[in-house]
Write a protein that holds these residues in place. Structure first.
Motif, PDB file in Angstrom:
ATOM      1  N   PRO A 171       0.792  -1.124   0.012  1.00 55.80           N
ATOM      2  CA  PRO A 171       0.157   0.029  -0.191  1.00 55.80           C
ATOM      3  C   PRO A 171       0.905   1.386   0.076  1.00 55.80           C
ATOM      4  O   PRO A 171       0.325   2.397  -0.326  1.00 55.80           O
ATOM      5  CB  PRO A 171      -0.902  -0.153   1.266  1.00 55.80           C
ATOM      6  CG  PRO A 171      -0.126  -1.127   2.011  1.00 55.80           C
ATOM      7  CD  PRO A 171       0.592  -1.932   1.276  1.00 55.80           C
ATOM      8  N   HIS A 172       2.140   1.182   0.530  1.00 55.72           N
ATOM      9  CA  HIS A 172       2.861   2.424   0.413  1.00 55.72           C
ATOM     10  C   HIS A 172       3.554   2.432  -1.023  1.00 55.72           C
ATOM     11  O   HIS A 172       4.432   3.690  -0.842  1.00 55.72           O
ATOM     12  CB  HIS A 172       3.886   2.086   1.811  1.00 55.72           C
ATOM     13  CG  HIS A 172       4.811   1.087   1.715  1.00 55.72           C
ATOM     14  ND1 HIS A 172       4.129  -0.195   2.032  1.00 55.72           N
ATOM     15  CD2 HIS A 172       6.071   0.829   1.465  1.00 55.72           C
ATOM     16  CE1 HIS A 172       4.852  -1.154   1.743  1.00 55.72           C
ATOM     17  NE2 HIS A 172       6.277  -0.537   1.473  1.00 55.72           N
ATOM     18  N   ARG A 220      -1.301   5.349  -6.018  1.00 60.60           N
ATOM     19  CA  ARG A 220      -1.081   4.190  -4.990  1.00 60.60           C
ATOM     20  C   ARG A 220      -2.195   3.363  -5.080  1.00 60.60           C
ATOM     21  O   ARG A 220      -3.378   3.589  -5.576  1.00 60.60           O
ATOM     22  CB  ARG A 220      -1.072   4.976  -3.562  1.00 60.60           C
ATOM     23  CG  ARG A 220       0.231   5.526  -3.146  1.00 60.60           C
ATOM     24  CD  ARG A 220       0.266   6.315  -2.213  1.00 60.60           C
ATOM     25  NE  ARG A 220       1.356   6.993  -1.914  1.00 60.60           N
ATOM     26  CZ  ARG A 220       2.634   6.597  -1.236  1.00 60.60           C
ATOM     27  NH1 ARG A 220       2.665   5.498  -1.048  1.00 60.60           N
ATOM     28  NH2 ARG A 220       3.561   7.457  -1.292  1.00 60.60           N
ATOM     29  N   SER A 278      -4.645   2.455  -2.948  1.00 59.87           N
ATOM     30  CA  SER A 278      -5.764   3.228  -2.373  1.00 59.87           C
ATOM     31  C   SER A 278      -6.440   3.967  -3.276  1.00 59.87           C
ATOM     32  O   SER A 278      -7.572   4.272  -3.251  1.00 59.87           O
ATOM     33  CB  SER A 278      -5.414   3.805  -1.161  1.00 59.87           C
ATOM     34  OG  SER A 278      -4.453   4.729  -1.604  1.00 59.87           O
ATOM     35  N   GLU A 279      -5.875   4.487  -4.444  1.00 60.83           N
ATOM     36  CA  GLU A 279      -6.497   5.304  -5.461  1.00 60.83           C
ATOM     37  C   GLU A 279      -6.940   4.595  -6.628  1.00 60.83           C
ATOM     38  O   GLU A 279      -7.378   5.069  -7.575  1.00 60.83           O
ATOM     39  CB  GLU A 279      -5.273   6.282  -5.987  1.00 60.83           C
ATOM     40  CG  GLU A 279      -4.963   7.125  -4.908  1.00 60.83           C
ATOM     41  CD  GLU A 279      -3.786   7.898  -5.333  1.00 60.83           C
ATOM     42  OE1 GLU A 279      -3.802   9.284  -5.243  1.00 60.83           O
ATOM     43  OE2 GLU A 279      -2.741   7.447  -5.641  1.00 60.83           O
TER      44      GLU A 279
END
Lengths: 350, 294
Positions: free
Chosen positions: A88-89, A130, A132-133
């Motif tokens: 995720p990072h 990322r 999450s997007e």
């Protein structure tokens, strides 16, 4: 040549036997699907191939080499996880690049390879985002890209489409199929969705309680299920399984009289697929009862009739309409296959 | 009309309690920090001195020393606690046969009162009959008879040790909670991608623990800034003023020298430091969340 052979592998957790001793060969370039309900041992089997789970006994051979003691990174495999397993990072680019970086590839080659892979899975416009997007489908594509970027010998896919919505699942299924055709890499795919198994697999291994109960092509498994479990598991809607007895070459139970090629016997289960039955006005038809439910699926209507404890489903014309509880009759289509199973053992009789 | 006002009336008792126990003392101490008030001479605050108390603090060597001592204490104790807690959590996260037992044992140091910890360590490091002092002396003869709490560096080291010992278990539990929220797949994916154990920890796990580590570091910093109990019972701020933390110095100014105006100003300096850290922390956390949910 990336053939995978599981030789007498067994997995125990303490006293619990998760996967009993069994063998399986996955041929080079094959798309093998491990299919079964939750807890049947399919994911455990795949994780043993990946090296994420130790095996209790037996051998795992990849390209003819015993790899039991090799760590996952040295097995020349790539894995796609149900929950994507993205970092995720990191951006999409960094996610795809990571396995190459760990293998010491130089920066310029990495860049080219990432771009090439991203184009293949249509991610080239999203490289700086990322996880999450991204949408579920895009995330799954990143996971795929990360798997294919280092051209492994074997792909392992653990229910990769199960977190996607129905529509996206169909699209991604086609993409996976195309990707396998394009890359020709040996693939082991775990799913509980029989539709995915049927559409994707070169061969399907149907598993139950840790055992492979049938290993064959999707066509063969659909046409000749090895036992009651497979018969009920494959097909949507699933096969009608009707309890009854055979006497004088006729299978009989409430509302059902079908001539079969089997000697006199009690405790028989007759299997017939809904798509091999049609609605008839003939009141002397093989199957009769009262209309219990009508379910329009779009291209057809599922017609369920009941007679005593017997319930039979047929796939009828989309325009079919009738009143619930009205008399209804079904007849097998020309060339329809009857499957006969032993109720007690579940084994196929004919 | 009455129904509409009822919720506010119901809030009044709670508001009065907060006003009396928090807002009033805070406001009173803030006002006092601008006044001269020698408690030995007057029962009430004397005249306004403006920001003299604050100006005096900026040049007073004992205050600056306590600030430096606190800085050293905070940096070392926060760094050690966070690193140790993270390491312990990584070791303890897998379920083993001693899983429950280890976790029960782990919580014990945190359940102890800080003052009691100070007293215990004071005894344990007594050069004549202390268990730890004698034990260390037996294992390392060079350490025999070392006046542990009489040496400025060693006393600070032991003060940090007691604080780390006290807080590490709690922080370990925070880390374990954070680790449990990391999807197992990311670690497994890295393993398959070819990452070593060390690389998985530093490249995959720790970046996902950023938020938790940030919360831990800030909480620990705030608690360390207020370090008082162990200083009183373990070192008494000594030897000399080598372990005189800011909180202990404020206590001395207020309740030994009875200079309440100056003590209030010092307390507000400490509050300002903590508020600054808290605001920074909230901003960091918000940007962290923004990054995670963007």
């Amino acid at each position: 040549m990336a053939e995978v052979r599981l030789v007498d592998i067994e997995k125990k957790y303490g006293n619990f036997l998760a996967v009993p001793k069994q063998s399986l060969t996955i041929h080079d370039g094959e798309f093998l699907v491990l299919l079964g309900p939750s807890g049947c041992g399919k994911t455990t089997t795949m994780r043993m191939i990946a090296g994420l789970e130790d095996i209790t006994s037996g051998d795992i051979m990849i390209k003819g080499e015993r790899i039991n003691d090799k760590p996952p990174k040295d097995r020349d495999i790539a894995m796609v996880f149900q929950n994507y397993g993205l970092y995720p990072h990191m951006t999409v680019r960094q996610n795809i690049e990571y396995p190459l970086k760990l293998r010491g590839m130089d920066k310029a080659s990495r860049k080219d390879r990432v771009m090439e892979t991203a184009e293949k899975v249509e991610l080239d416009a999203l490289l700086e985002r990322r996880p999450s997007e991204l949408s579920g489908g895009q995330r799954q594509r990143v996971a795929l890209a990360r798997a294919i970027v280092r051209t492994p010998s074997i792909f392992l896919m653990d229910e990769p489409l199960s977190n996607l919505d129905a529509k996206l699942r169909v699209t991604m299924r086609a993409e996976l199929k195309h990707l396998h055709h394009e890359l020709g890499v040996t693939t082991v795919y775990v799913t509980h969705d029989q539709m995915e198994a049927m559409t994707l697999a070169s061969r399907v291994a149907v598993m139950r309680e840790g055992r492979i109960v049938q290993l064959d092509t999707p066509k063969k498994i659909y046409a000749e299920p090895a036992d009651l479990f497979v018969a009920g598991f494959i097909g949507s809607p699933s096969m009608n399984l009707i309890d009854g007895a055979v006497k004088g070459g006729v299978f009989r139970t409430d509302g059902v009289e079908v001539p079969v090629d089997l000697g006199d016997r009690d405790g028989v289960v007759l299997g017939i697929r809904p798509e091999e039955l049609e609605i008839t006005q003939d009141t002397d038809a093989a199957i009769g009862g009262k209309l219990y439910a009508l379910e329009l699926t779009g291209e057809s209507t599922l017609v369920t009739l009941r007679n005593g404890p017997t319930s039979v489903c047929a796939r009828g014309h989309a325009d079919f309409e009738a009143d619930i509880d009205s008399p209804c009759h079904l007849v097998p289509k020309d060339g329809a296959r009857f499957h006969l199973f032993d109720r007690a053992s579940g084994e196929r009789l004919r | 009309m009455q129904d509409r006002l009822l919720p506010y009336w119901l809030l009044v008792p709670a508001f009065i309690i907060v006003l009396a126990t928090t807002i009033y003392p805070l406001a009173y101490s803030f006002i006092t920090s601008f006044r001269a008030w020698d408690l030995t001479k007057s029962r009430r605050p004397e005249g306004f001195v403006g920001i003299d108390n604050y100006i005096y603090a900026a040049s007073e060597s004992q205050f600056l020393n306590s600030l430096w001592v606190t800085f050293i204490f905070v940096i070392t104790s926060v760094a050690l606690t966070v690193v140790l807690a993270m390491a312990l959590a990584l070791l303890l996260r897998r379920k083993g046969p001693m899983h429950t037992f280890t976790r029960i044992i782990l919580i014990l140091p945190f359940a102890m009162s800080p003052a009691l910890i100070g007293v215990s360590y004071r005894f344990m490091f007594n050069p004549e009959f202390g268990v730890l002092a004698n034990g260390l002396g037996a294992v390392f003869p060079a350490l025999q008879g070392v006046p542990w709490l009489a040496d400025p560096q060693l006393a600070m080291g032991i003060l940090v040790l007691t604080d780390v010992w006290h807080w590490t278990p709690y922080m370990t539990f925070m880390c374990l909670g954070g680790l449990a929220s990391i999807p197992r797949e990311t670690e497994e994916a890295a393993r398959i991608d070819g990452a070593s154990n060390l690389r998985i920890v530093f490249g995959i796990i720790l970046p996902q623990m950023r938020g938790v580590i940030l919360v831990m570091a800030v909480l620990k910093t705030i608690f360390a800034l207020k370090m008082f109990d162990q200083v009183v019972t373990l070192t008494g701020g000594g030897p000399g003023t080598s372990t005189e933390t800011l909180a202990y110095f404020i206590f001395n100014v207020g309740f030994r020298w009875f200079d309440m105006g100056y003590a209030s100003a010092l307390a507000w300096i400490l509050t300002a430091i903590m508020m600054f850290i808290s605001i920074w922390y909230v901003r960091m956390l918000l940007s962290e969340r923004k990054m995670a949910t963007a």
